[in-house]
Design a protein around this motif. Structure first.
Motif, PDB file in Angstrom:
ATOM      1  N   LEU A  54      -0.966  -2.317  16.026  1.00 22.92           N
ATOM      2  CA  LEU A  54      -0.427  -0.945  15.575  1.00 22.92           C
ATOM      3  C   LEU A  54       0.280  -1.351  14.383  1.00 22.92           C
ATOM      4  N   ARG A  55       1.021  -2.303  13.956  1.00 19.90           N
ATOM      5  CA  ARG A  55       1.592  -2.782  12.760  1.00 19.90           C
ATOM      6  C   ARG A  55       0.449  -2.825  11.622  1.00 19.90           C
ATOM      7  N   CYS A  56      -0.539  -3.190  12.028  1.00 23.32           N
ATOM      8  CA  CYS A  56      -1.871  -3.447  10.764  1.00 23.32           C
ATOM      9  C   CYS A  56      -2.137  -1.971  10.279  1.00 23.32           C
ATOM     10  N   MET A  57      -1.936  -1.057  11.395  1.00 24.82           N
ATOM     11  CA  MET A  57      -2.327   0.169  10.979  1.00 24.82           C
ATOM     12  C   MET A  57      -1.537   0.909  10.024  1.00 24.82           C
ATOM     13  N   ASN A  58      -0.052   0.613  10.024  1.00 23.25           N
ATOM     14  CA  ASN A  58       0.542   1.238   8.895  1.00 23.25           C
ATOM     15  C   ASN A  58       1.173   0.239   7.953  1.00 23.25           C
ATOM     16  N   GLY A  59       0.538  -0.869   8.034  1.00 27.52           N
ATOM     17  CA  GLY A  59       0.863  -1.769   6.614  1.00 27.52           C
ATOM     18  C   GLY A  59       2.276  -2.655   6.905  1.00 27.52           C
ATOM     19  N   LEU A  60       2.811  -2.721   8.082  1.00 22.50           N
ATOM     20  CA  LEU A  60       3.759  -3.395   8.209  1.00 22.50           C
ATOM     21  C   LEU A  60       3.350  -4.912   8.562  1.00 22.50           C
ATOM     22  N   VAL A  61       2.146  -5.055   9.001  1.00 21.04           N
ATOM     23  CA  VAL A  61       1.587  -6.591   8.980  1.00 21.04           C
ATOM     24  C   VAL A  61       0.151  -6.236   8.290  1.00 21.04           C
ATOM     25  N   LEU A  62      -0.131  -7.132   7.329  1.00 17.59           N
ATOM     26  CA  LEU A  62      -1.657  -7.266   6.913  1.00 17.59           C
ATOM     27  C   LEU A  62      -2.440  -8.342   7.492  1.00 17.59           C
ATOM     28  N   PRO A  63      -3.652  -7.750   7.931  1.00 18.23           N
ATOM     29  CA  PRO A  63      -4.383  -8.672   8.514  1.00 18.23           C
ATOM     30  C   PRO A  63      -4.890  -9.750   7.780  1.00 18.23           C
ATOM     31  N   ILE A  78      -3.074  -1.458  -0.456  1.00 20.00           N
ATOM     32  CA  ILE A  78      -1.990  -0.934  -1.189  1.00 20.00           C
ATOM     33  C   ILE A  78      -0.863  -2.113  -1.595  1.00 20.00           C
ATOM     34  N   ARG A  79      -0.576  -2.001  -2.740  1.00 24.48           N
ATOM     35  CA  ARG A  79       0.567  -2.618  -3.347  1.00 24.48           C
ATOM     36  C   ARG A  79       1.608  -2.025  -3.821  1.00 24.48           C
ATOM     37  N   HIS A  80       1.589  -1.016  -4.503  1.00 28.49           N
ATOM     38  CA  HIS A  80       2.715  -0.171  -5.116  1.00 28.49           C
ATOM     39  C   HIS A  80       3.714   0.422  -4.288  1.00 28.49           C
ATOM     40  N   ASP A  81       5.012   0.396  -4.203  1.00 24.06           N
ATOM     41  CA  ASP A  81       5.930   1.113  -3.169  1.00 24.06           C
ATOM     42  C   ASP A  81       5.402   2.536  -3.213  1.00 24.06           C
ATOM     43  N   ARG A  82       5.300   3.331  -4.265  1.00 22.65           N
ATOM     44  CA  ARG A  82       4.846   4.667  -4.368  1.00 22.65           C
ATOM     45  C   ARG A  82       3.528   4.908  -2.938  1.00 22.65           C
ATOM     46  N   ASP A  83       2.584   4.102  -3.244  1.00 24.81           N
ATOM     47  CA  ASP A  83       1.526   4.217  -2.323  1.00 24.81           C
ATOM     48  C   ASP A  83       1.954   3.716  -0.885  1.00 24.81           C
ATOM     49  N   LYS A  84       2.676   2.833  -0.730  1.00 27.62           N
ATOM     50  CA  LYS A  84       3.396   2.445   0.609  1.00 27.62           C
ATOM     51  C   LYS A  84       4.126   3.668   1.152  1.00 27.62           C
ATOM     52  N   ILE A  85       5.024   4.354   0.413  1.00 26.97           N
ATOM     53  CA  ILE A  85       5.579   5.620   0.935  1.00 26.97           C
ATOM     54  C   ILE A  85       4.643   6.817   1.057  1.00 26.97           C
ATOM     55  N   ALA A  86       3.784   6.975   0.460  1.00 29.93           N
ATOM     56  CA  ALA A  86       2.813   8.027   0.813  1.00 29.93           C
ATOM     57  C   ALA A  86       2.132   7.667   2.054  1.00 29.93           C
ATOM     58  N   MET A  87       1.742   6.304   2.399  1.00 28.90           N
ATOM     59  CA  MET A  87       0.921   6.008   3.485  1.00 28.90           C
ATOM     60  C   MET A  87       1.757   5.970   4.571  1.00 28.90           C
ATOM     61  N   ILE A 115      14.848  13.254   2.744  1.00 28.40           N
ATOM     62  CA  ILE A 115      15.660  13.606   1.639  1.00 28.40           C
ATOM     63  C   ILE A 115      15.703  12.493   0.829  1.00 28.40           C
ATOM     64  N   HIS A 116      15.945  11.386   1.054  1.00 23.78           N
ATOM     65  CA  HIS A 116      16.147   9.984   0.488  1.00 23.78           C
ATOM     66  C   HIS A 116      15.004   9.209  -0.210  1.00 23.78           C
ATOM     67  N   VAL A 117      13.908   9.315   0.701  1.00 17.00           N
ATOM     68  CA  VAL A 117      12.678   8.451   0.283  1.00 17.00           C
ATOM     69  C   VAL A 117      11.597   9.430  -0.392  1.00 17.00           C
ATOM     70  N   LEU A 118      11.443  10.639   0.352  1.00 19.06           N
ATOM     71  CA  LEU A 118      10.604  11.875  -0.051  1.00 19.06           C
ATOM     72  C   LEU A 118      10.950  12.574  -1.062  1.00 19.06           C
ATOM     73  N   LYS A 119      12.218  12.717  -1.385  1.00 19.91           N
ATOM     74  CA  LYS A 119      13.064  13.447  -2.194  1.00 19.91           C
ATOM     75  C   LYS A 119      12.923  14.944  -1.999  1.00 19.91           C
ATOM     76  N   GLN A 120      12.734  15.219  -0.702  1.00 15.92           N
ATOM     77  CA  GLN A 120      12.643  16.712  -0.466  1.00 15.92           C
ATOM     78  C   GLN A 120      14.120  17.383  -0.413  1.00 15.92           C
TER      79      GLN A 120
END
Length: 252
Positions: A54-63, A78-87, A115-120
């Motif tokens: 499961l953690r590999c599926m959302n990038g918390l653990v990289l295979p 995925i390397r950039h923070d903006r892409d991690k947030i989007a994912m 509110i604070h991460v997605l700035k909605q």
């Protein structure tokens, strides 16, 4: 089961996933596809790699080897923070431990990331949070703190918090394991509704009756590999692999 099967196009594709922690090999070549709207349950003995998968599926653990694609995201690239947030907006995860902020109210816990991460917009997010808390049957608890809630209520807040990100996929990692038997049912009822509404769900669970009821497909894992997969009526009613039979004889 009564829940219609989703479309055939895979939303999630895992190919030949390997992962070791030191000398301990946790995943030893796992491949699987999950279609949009599908509910998939991962079952198997403790330590068989389900939570790491499961953690590999959302990038918390990289295979260490293999590829993970979820929707438009090649997770391993995925390397950039903006892409991690989007994912991680696309793929939410609910853990066994609730991980709520103890000094923030229920409403604040649910609205913090949008509110604070997605700035909605705060007003829109708070309106959504009230609707989600009603959905998980926690209306009236908006101003309560986690210490004032039962374990089952806290886990439902964690589910509402994950849903507040409006994910396309939600991962559940043994979300009832820390709960007493009386509160397991209320959490499972919430997940059952999400499955019936067509949200793509992947669940690591030891609740075999629940897996049999809600899953479109069940994967049995042991020692970092998938030994058998199929619809729940086949896995639970006529398992083919001797290891699956032995496991189910102990838990059913």
């Amino acid at each position: 089961m009564g829940i219609p099967l989703p479309a055939a196009q895979p939303l999630i594709e895992l190919h030949d996933i390997h992962k070791s922690f030191g000398a301990h090999k946790v995943l030893a070549g796992i491949s699987m596809d999950v279609r949009q709207g599908e509910a998939v349950c991962l079952i198997g003995p403790s330590g068989s790699g389900k939570s790491t998968l499961l953690r590999c599926m959302n990038g918390l653990v990289l295979p260490d080897q293999g590829t993970v694609r979820i929707g438009p995201f090649d997770v391993g690239r995925i390397r950039h923070d903006r892409d991690k947030i989007a994912m991680r907006k696309y793929v939410s995860i609910v853990f066994q431990q609730y991980n709520l902020y103890p000094h923030k109210t229920v409403l604040q816990n649910v609205t913090l990331a949008p509110i604070h991460v997605l700035k909605q917009d705060r007003a829109e997010v708070e309106a959504r949070a009230h609707a989600l808390l009603a959905k998980v049957r926690l209306s009236g608890k908006e101003n309560s703190y986690p210490s004032q809630l039962s374990g089952g209520q806290q886990q439902r807040v964690a589910i509402a918090r994950a849903l507040a990100m409006r994910p396309n996929v939600i991962l559940f990692d043994e979300v009832t394991a820390a709960l007493d038997p009386e509160t397991v049912g209320e959490v499972l009822a919430t997940i059952r509704e999400l499955v019936e509404e067509g949200l793509t769900c992947i669940l690591v669970t030891h609740e075999m009756g629940f897996a049999r009821e809600v899953a479109h497909r069940v994967y049995f894992t042991d020692q970092g590999v998938i030994l058998e997969d199929g619809p729940p009526e086949q896995i639970f009613g006529a398992p083919r692999h001797e290891r699956t039979k032995a496991f189910l004889s102990q838990v059913l």
